[in-house]
Design a protein around this motif. Structure first.
Motif: not given
Length: 175
Positions: A7-35
């Motif tokens: 899935f993609a993280i999308v937002s209407a405009g800049p500076s809405e937190g897409r990249s930070q959310l993507a990074a945090e979700l990736a860490i959370a899934f990895a911590q749940l032992d998911r590749r």
């Protein structure tokens, strides 16, 4: 074999937190032992190499153009997490993201990872995120409290509708 969820993280405009959310979700899934693979597809203002203190000399742009192997790096302390940065920024981001090669890359990722999270540029100024959404067919919307304009969200939703993308949900950032 099961196909990884992408899935993609999308937002209407800049500076809405897409990249930070993507990074945090990736860490959370990895911590749940998911590749997990986090792919920075924001050829306008890439952030993942900064968030992960990674080299951005090679990445998605080479993988798509076929100029060398993309560098997918492991994140120290998170053996299940890999990150692919953008690599050198192309002069024609939308054209690069519309290349048939990207579809083949996604097929490979889905065979090798449980979750693939795509960071994207904002929808309002660029069509890049719409091209990505069409390819991955699922998005998570991000808005920012006291920042995102209601009209921009409506316009983003209108444009996403044309991609036949499933909206998984939405996140309202407050920072």
């Amino acid at each position: 074999t099961t196909q990884g969820t992408i899935f993609a993280i999308v937002s209407a405009g800049p500076s809405e937190g897409r990249s930070q959310l993507a990074a945090e979700l990736a860490i959370a899934f990895a911590q749940l032992d998911r590749r997990t693979l986090l792919v920075d597809m924001d050829f306008r203002s890439p952030q993942q190499h900064l968030l992960y203190s990674a080299n951005n000399d090679a990445g998605l742009s080479q993988a798509i153009s076929g100029n060398g192997d993309p560098y997918i790096f492991a994140v120290e302390g998170l053996p299940k997490l890999n990150v692919m940065t953008t690599g050198p920024l192309p002069k024609n981001p939308l054209e690069v993201l519309s290349a048939p090669t990207l579809e083949n890359l996604i097929k490979g990722w889905r065979a090798n990872y449980d979750y693939i999270i795509c960071d994207t540029p904002p929808v309002t100024p660029y069509a890049d995120a719409l091209a990505i959404s069409r390819l991955v067919s699922r998005v998570l919307l991000v808005t920012r409290a006291q920042h995102t304009q209601h009209a921009d969200v409506r316009e983003m939703l209108r444009r996403l509708t044309a991609t036949n993308t499933e909206i998984l949900g939405s996140v309202i950032n407050n920072f």
